[in-house]
Structure formats: C-alpha cells, structure tokens
Motif scaffolding. Structure first.
Motif, PDB file in Angstrom:
ATOM      1  N   SER A  38      53.179 -29.489  -1.114  1.00 42.64           N
ATOM      2  CA  SER A  38      53.837 -28.353  -1.799  1.00 42.64           C
ATOM      3  C   SER A  38      55.123 -28.687  -2.346  1.00 42.64           C
ATOM      4  O   SER A  38      56.063 -29.118  -1.773  1.00 42.64           O
ATOM      5  CB  SER A  38      53.714 -27.208  -0.847  1.00 42.64           C
ATOM      6  N   GLU A  40      58.541 -27.368  -4.981  1.00 39.82           N
ATOM      7  CA  GLU A  40      59.201 -26.437  -5.842  1.00 39.82           C
ATOM      8  C   GLU A  40      59.045 -26.618  -7.171  1.00 39.82           C
ATOM      9  O   GLU A  40      58.588 -27.804  -7.611  1.00 39.82           O
ATOM     10  CB  GLU A  40      60.671 -26.389  -5.234  1.00 39.82           C
ATOM     11  N   VAL A  41      59.189 -25.655  -8.300  1.00 39.76           N
ATOM     12  CA  VAL A  41      59.098 -25.867  -9.546  1.00 39.76           C
ATOM     13  C   VAL A  41      59.962 -27.043  -9.912  1.00 39.76           C
ATOM     14  O   VAL A  41      61.148 -27.160  -9.565  1.00 39.76           O
ATOM     15  CB  VAL A  41      59.398 -24.675 -10.127  1.00 39.76           C
ATOM     16  N   ARG A  52      57.182 -26.498 -16.598  1.00 41.36           N
ATOM     17  CA  ARG A  52      55.713 -25.724 -16.201  1.00 41.36           C
ATOM     18  C   ARG A  52      54.722 -26.640 -16.049  1.00 41.36           C
ATOM     19  O   ARG A  52      54.504 -27.500 -17.086  1.00 41.36           O
ATOM     20  CB  ARG A  52      55.716 -24.614 -17.270  1.00 41.36           C
ATOM     21  N   PHE A  80      48.209 -23.945  -7.199  1.00 39.66           N
ATOM     22  CA  PHE A  80      49.678 -23.251  -6.959  1.00 39.66           C
ATOM     23  C   PHE A  80      49.508 -22.369  -5.821  1.00 39.66           C
ATOM     24  O   PHE A  80      48.409 -21.705  -5.378  1.00 39.66           O
ATOM     25  CB  PHE A  80      50.219 -22.342  -8.157  1.00 39.66           C
ATOM     26  N   LYS A  81      50.567 -21.772  -5.031  1.00 32.97           N
ATOM     27  CA  LYS A  81      50.812 -20.933  -3.909  1.00 32.97           C
ATOM     28  C   LYS A  81      51.736 -20.170  -4.130  1.00 32.97           C
ATOM     29  O   LYS A  81      52.989 -20.675  -4.495  1.00 32.97           O
ATOM     30  CB  LYS A  81      50.716 -21.893  -2.779  1.00 32.97           C
ATOM     31  N   GLU A  82      51.603 -18.766  -4.086  1.00 32.94           N
ATOM     32  CA  GLU A  82      52.519 -17.922  -4.252  1.00 32.94           C
ATOM     33  C   GLU A  82      53.044 -17.412  -2.718  1.00 32.94           C
ATOM     34  O   GLU A  82      52.538 -16.963  -1.968  1.00 32.94           O
ATOM     35  CB  GLU A  82      52.153 -16.523  -4.836  1.00 32.94           C
ATOM     36  N   GLU A  83      54.430 -17.902  -2.642  1.00 28.01           N
ATOM     37  CA  GLU A  83      55.125 -17.261  -1.331  1.00 28.01           C
ATOM     38  C   GLU A  83      56.563 -16.725  -1.762  1.00 28.01           C
ATOM     39  O   GLU A  83      56.441 -15.968  -2.843  1.00 28.01           O
ATOM     40  CB  GLU A  83      55.472 -18.592  -0.479  1.00 28.01           C
ATOM     41  N   ILE A  85      58.713 -18.134  -3.349  1.00 25.73           N
ATOM     42  CA  ILE A  85      58.840 -18.857  -4.623  1.00 25.73           C
ATOM     43  C   ILE A  85      57.467 -19.462  -4.844  1.00 25.73           C
ATOM     44  O   ILE A  85      56.784 -19.578  -3.908  1.00 25.73           O
ATOM     45  CB  ILE A  85      59.965 -19.691  -4.656  1.00 25.73           C
ATOM     46  N   ARG A  86      57.307 -19.593  -6.154  1.00 25.76           N
ATOM     47  CA  ARG A  86      55.994 -20.256  -6.275  1.00 25.76           C
ATOM     48  C   ARG A  86      55.919 -21.578  -6.186  1.00 25.76           C
ATOM     49  O   ARG A  86      56.972 -22.368  -6.460  1.00 25.76           O
ATOM     50  CB  ARG A  86      55.743 -19.978  -7.917  1.00 25.76           C
TER      51      ARG A  86
END
Length: 217
Positions: A38, A40-41, A52, A80-83, A85-86
């Motif tokens: 996982s 961070e962007v 992106r 993707f995982k939404e927590e 933050i994405r």
C-alpha cells in the motif's frame, strides 16, 4: 531484502510517451502484505506534483538500502484502498525478483545497440555498441573518426525492451579508453559523467533483461 513500511519507494510509470516514461516519482510505503504494497499517492521527485495512477499501470520501482544500494523490481497497480487517505495497491515482489545494484558494481552486458554520438558541434555520427552497462558503454567506430582519450561526448542510446517497446537513454560521457582491433576498427570506451537516474535505470533494466535472455539460451 524486501522493502519495509515507511520506506520511500521511487517509481517510473511505463508509458508510450517517452517524456512521461522518464519522470520519477516517490511515495511512502503505508502497509505491506505478502500480496501487495500500500502506497501513499506518489509525488514527482522534482516538482512535488501529485501523480494519478490507474489500475493496470506497469511500474518500475526501486528502494534504497545501506551503502547506496538500489533495489529494483517491476510491479503493477492492482487497485486502491480508501482509508483516512487514498492508498494505491501495487503487487508485492518476491525477494528473488529484486535486483540489487551498487554504483561501484554496475552490470555490463554485450549488446549491439544503435548509438547516436555527438563529439562536437561539427561531428555527429551513429555507431553500434559492443557492450552497455549502468556505468558506461563501449562502441565500435571507424578509425578515421578523430577521437582521443579524454574527449567528452553527448550520446543517445536506443533500448529495445522485451515488451516490444523501444526506449531511449541520453547521457554525457568521457572517453576513457580506445582500443584498435585487428580489422582496423576502434572500440571506444565511455564512462558516464552526466546521466539522469531515470536514464540510468532504463539502461540497467535493459541489461537485466538481456542477461535473462542470455541465461535462457
């Protein structure tokens, strides 16, 4: 050695746009499982602009370990995982897929690749390499070409990859050795003096692919 949580991962996205393929991004590892990492962007390594990513994007990645060792692997965006933050999920490598490269010990492989050489404002020519590596290249040229040890050159190297894409790597280098062959041709050995890390990574990737092809024969 596998990457760890909170470590910085450096990324390049495979793209048909050569300019985009050269861009390097960085991201912090937020979590890891045996199947995915996982992230961070990612942000651009120079401008800080957010990048992106899309599911299916092919990624060339590396992380740093002690002694300036770069650990390279290829991966793909899984989703993707939404927590809070994405987070971006990429496929986790297995340890055997990670290639360690130390600046003082770059891999070199025999390869006949097209190379554009600019010796000065008046002299530009194309040649074929004898070998290539992360620290330099050697190429063949006619003995009539007025080169000497210590000359500086601007070069542009064509790299055919296993996925069928043709990529390019530009660099500046110094001629460190010249050898005359029995047929009168010269082998010119060039050491990189100025090369973007993304360009070096592209050459190293080609070298690894070339080495795998040779081993399979």
């Amino acid at each position: 050695m596998l990457p760890k949580v909170n470590q910085i991962l450096y990324l390049q996205v495979n793209s048909i746009d050569p300019e985009e393929a050269m861009q390097e991004y960085k991201s912090r590892i937020a979590d890891m499982t045996p199947n995915y990492i996982s992230l961070e962007v990612p942000i651009h390594a120079t401008t800080g602009k957010l990048k992106r990513l899309y599911a299916g994007d092919q990624i060339n990645a590396y992380f740093m370990t002690e002694g300036g060792v770069k650990n390279y692997f290829n991966t793909v965006v899984l989703g993707f995982k939404e927590e809070v933050i994405r987070l971006i999920l990429i496929k986790a490598p297995v340890e055997e897929q990670i290639t360690k490269v130390q600046r003082r010990n770059f891999l070199r492989v025999p390869a006949e690749l097209e190379l554009a050489v600019k010796l000065n404002d008046q002299l530009m020519f194309t040649a074929f390499t004898d070998d290539v590596g992360g620290g330099g290249v050697s190429f063949l040229c006619d003995s009539r070409v007025p080169v000497k040890r210590g000359d500086m050159v601007d070069c542009w190297l064509l790299l055919p990859l296993r996925n069928g894409q043709i990529e390019h790597a530009g660099f500046k280098g110094e001629i460190v050795r010249i050898k005359t062959l029995e047929n009168g041709k010269l082998i010119i050995m060039v050491q990189y003096t100025e090369i973007a890390d993304s360009e070096r990574q592209r050459i190293i990737r080609y070298c690894f692919e070339r080495q795998l092809d040779v081993r399979k024969r």
